[in-house]
Write an enzyme that holds these catalytic residues in place. Structure first.
Site, mmCIF file in Angstrom:
data_model
loop_
_atom_site.group_PDB
_atom_site.id
_atom_site.type_symbol
_atom_site.label_atom_id
_atom_site.label_comp_id
_atom_site.label_asym_id
_atom_site.label_seq_id
_atom_site.Cartn_x
_atom_site.Cartn_y
_atom_site.Cartn_z
ATOM 1 C CD GLU B 53 0.281 1.988 6.021
ATOM 2 O OE1 GLU B 53 0.208 3.048 5.345
ATOM 3 O OE2 GLU B 53 -0.584 1.669 6.847
ATOM 4 C CG HIS B 121 -8.828 -6.064 7.303
ATOM 5 N ND1 HIS B 121 -9.796 -5.282 6.735
ATOM 6 C CD2 HIS B 121 -8.119 -5.251 8.120
ATOM 7 C CE1 HIS B 121 -9.694 -4.039 7.193
ATOM 8 N NE2 HIS B 121 -8.686 -4.000 8.038
#
Ligand SMILES: Cc1ncc(C[n+]2csc(CCOP(=O)(O)OP(=O)(O)O)c2C)c(N)n1
Ligand SMILES: [Mg+2]
Lengths: 368, 349
Positions: B53, B121
């Site tokens: 990321e 999530h």
């Protein structure tokens, strides 16, 4: 304690310059200057030019330190001791704007690179004195946090190592664009522990799209007060490039001749092959980390400028009188600039919202 | 009608063709998958990155420094947190260089609960995003707004964060995107990648047209006079549905753009209804809605309102549990919002 319990680290420490005092050994024993007295085949005029720029950078940095010490700046950080690497790098960089030229992602020791590229010393002094006229940041950031978009010098960021990741982006752009432009990164040894350094190696060497990056590390053996020896299990930082198939080397960055020759070679390879090189350079840290640690001269470290000067004098390439004259005139010049900058205006308090968004679009919620 | 994932795909295609987008990248963004929510299928400039990321955000910043226009994706906002300092740098690049560099980059990331995504999530990011000055932050609640906001985001010279409410990515719109074929099946056949081997598949893009939504402009989606609800993203359609079916007269504002935000629309609405409730699913402490609520009480609206502004948001717990009992007790669901509506309307000034 950590150090003595790790015998492997001891042996690896021998092989690297590590702390600056051992750096001297590396200079004399391990990495003999390329070409020795032959100065790597470099022309006398180039050697003189290199010396001239190293002096200019040093005198400027020493002026910055004095500006800090007289209370005319809040903070100093800079590059005395890195001239023998930074100056050749700046001389060899392809200067200009856009992807056909080199991008420079520097850390906070970039003065020698920029002096070699032709930076006006006044702009460095404006930066440390946080004047409104400071072209890099407008009085917003620290000394040596340069930014010159006209030369692709991207803004120096205080957070260690992030520039290694940003270079991936400019490298991608250059690779797509074609031409010979490369992205150059500088940074310190301790910072290589950050994930961004690993990211850079990984992204630069992806088989899907290798990138034209010159990834350099200026190894001065220290991260503020933490010595290299206790923190690095790898023998050389440049060894890490090998795992990714990156052409990697370690050089004596205290020798401007070796720096110049190796940088030139590496840059030619990157420009042509469009693939990365990892170059670790041993350098000195002559005034400690920053003003936070006093900014006093450390006489135990090899001084790359003085050492180079001695060699040039010995070979009769420069004359003592000229050298003395050069220092004097540079010192006078920097002093004069300092006086001028003192009179320049500071940024106004009302300007804090400026440049939050492009074209000064309102970003103050009070006015939404 | 296109769903939000298809709308995003079409916006990205339009931007590739018309706004010089050079790179659309992130984890699994390129072929063959085209994104874990299929939002990047069939595009020209997509590519897959390493699972990194920080590398993704860094590369986007570098592309921006080179003047390239890119769209980077973080696969789930739950994994964006180790890039926060980079996001801060993207936000301060123009400022700290006194305007020397700007970053015309877009970062998109799916956010929020609603798909039984459990602890990692289901995170929200809107609260964090609005605390990173220099960015613009947008969040659509329906496909056509996703299309319009994404075009504006990409065309903006500043870094823009495009938050995708993941529970709404498969929800179809009620309005056609200009140029979108009226027949859903033919749209699907044209731009959804087939199952199985996709190596030879190419999308047949409809002739979609430019349709931008100005960043900073909210939309009143339901007019009313008793109460104003300000929401965005996943909770917006919930609030809208409640308002439509309520016996009360509830005005619902889809904020769409979190920063800059449309104070004028909020102000005028609250001046009329005299009661306001802010609904989002980010954790409640130092929630963005608290800023809006503060602004209500610190403006002259203070002298007009009949009840203290209410923030209905996610509970301040470390995660969102998988079991529906846990998720629904953590982020605002219909029942809780309805209860809060009754309570705020009961207050007698
Ligand atoms: C991410 C981050 N952590 C910590 C710091 C504080 N800091 C500034 S310089 C420095 C040491 C860096 O050492 P090195 O990378 O070897 O570079 P050098 O200063 O020796 O040139 C530290 C820890 C910082 N600026 N950024
Ligand atoms: Mg160091």
């Amino acid at each position: 304690m950590e150090k003595s319990s790790n015998t492997r680290k001891k042996s690896s420490a021998k092989a690297v310059a590590g702390a600056a005092i051992r750096n001297k050994k590396a200079v004399s024993k391990k990495s003999k200057p390329v070409g020795s007295d032959k100065f790597g085949g470099l022309s006398f005029s180039l050697l003189r030019n290199m010396h001239d720029l190293m002096v200019k950078s040093r005198v400027l940095e020493e002026r910055l330190i004095k500006i800090y010490k007289t209370g005319d700046a809040f903070f100093w950080i800079g590059a005395p001791g890195e001239e023998a690497f930074g100056v050749p790098l700046g001389m060899l960089a392809k200067k200009g704007q856009g992807p056909l030229n080199d991008y420079l992602h520097l850390h906070y020791r970039g003065t020698p690179v920029l002096v070699a590229m032709g930076m006006d010393p006044k702009d460095s002094i404006r930066l440390i004195m946080n004047r409104k006229t400071d072209p890099s940041t407008g009085g917003r950031n620290f000394s040596n946090h340069y930014c010159f978009p006209e030369w692709n010098v991207t803004p120096v960021c205080s957070p260690i190592e992030v520039q290694y990741g940003f270079a991936v982006g400019t490298g991608l752009s250059q690779k797509r664009h074609g031409g010979e432009g490369i992205s150059i990164i500088t940074g310190g040894d301790a910072g290589t522990a950050e994930g961004d350094f690993a990211s850079c190696l990984i992204w630069a060497s992806r088989p899907a799209n290798p990138l034209p990056l010159l990834i350099t590390v200026q190894n001065n053996g220290w991260g503020i007060s933490t010595s290299y020896d206790g923190q690095h299990g790898e023998e050389k930082i440049s060894d890490r490039g090998k795992a990714y198939g990156i052409k990697s080397l370690t050089i004596n960055g205290n020798d401007p001749v070796e720096s110049y020759v190796k940088l030139k070679e590496s840059m030619a390879y990157i420009r042509k092959e469009r693939k990365p090189v990892l170059m670790e350079a041993y350098v000195s840290r002559l005034y400690g980390h920053s003003s936070a640690s006093g900014a006093n001269l450390d006489t135990k470290q090899p001084d790359p400028l003085k050492d180079f000067e001695k060699r040039l004098l010995k070979a009769d390439i420069i004359k003592k009188k000229d050298v003395e004259e050069l220092y004097k005139s540079e010192e006078a010049k920097c002093m004069k600039i300092f006086r001028e900058v003192q009179k320049e205006l500071p940024p106004e308090a009302s300007s804090i919202w400026d440049f939050t968004y492009v074209n000064n679009e309102n970003a103050d919620w009070r006015n939404f | 009608m296109a769903n939000m994932a298809q709308a995003i795909r079409m916006a990205l295609h339009f931007a590739e063709e018309n706004y010089n987008v050079t790179d659309i990248f992130g984890q699994d963004v390129g072929a063959p998958l085209g994104g874990v929510f299929t939002a990047t299928q069939g595009l020209k400039t997509t590519w897959n990155t390493p699972l990194d990321e920080r590398g993704i955000v860094s590369a986007a910043i570098g592309l921006g420094l080179a003047g390239d226009r890119c769209v980077a994706e973080i696969q789930f906002c739950d994994y964006i947190f180790n890039t926060i300092d980079l996001l801060k740098m993207a936000g301060n690049t123009h400022w700290k260089t006194s305007g020397k560099y700007n970053l015309p980059i877009t970062l998109m990331t799916p956010v929020g609960a609603g798909i039984r995504g459990s602890v990692y999530h289901s995170h929200s990011f809107d609260g964090w995003a609005t605390r990173i000055p220099g960015w613009k932050v947008v969040m659509p609640s329906n496909p056509i707004d996703a299309y319009g906001l994404l075009l504006s985001a990409i065309d903006d010279p500043n870094p823009v964060m495009f938050l995708k409410p993941k529970a709404l990515l498969r929800v179809k719109g009620e309005e056609l995107i200009p140029g979108e074929p009226g027949d859903e099946k033919s749209l699907k056949a044209a731009i959804d990648a087939p199952l199985g081997d996709r190596s030879k598949w190419k999308p047949k893009w409809p002739k979609i047209k430019e349709h931008k939504i100005t960043i900073g402009k909210a939309k009143v989606v339901n007019e009313g006079s008793d109460l104003t609800i300000v929401s965005y993203g996943r909770t917006l359609p919930i609030c809208h549905k409640i308002a439509k079916n309520s016996e009360h007269s509830i005005e619902v504002i889809d904020l769409r753009s979190l920063y800059p935000y449309d104070w004028e629309t909020i102000y005028n609405s609250v001046l009329k209804t005299k009661r306001v409730m802010f609904v989002n699913e980010e954790t409640e402490v130092t929630n963005f809605a608290e800023h809006l609520s503060y602004r209500v009480t610190n403006s002259d609206l203070f002298y007009h309102i009949h009840a203290a502004p209410k923030v209905v948001a996610g509970k301040n717990v470390p995660g969102i549990g998988l079991h529906p009992n846990l998720e629904e007790a953590t982020v605002p669901y219909e029942g809780e919002i309805k209860n809060e509506i009754e309570r705020i309307l009961e207050i007698i000034p």
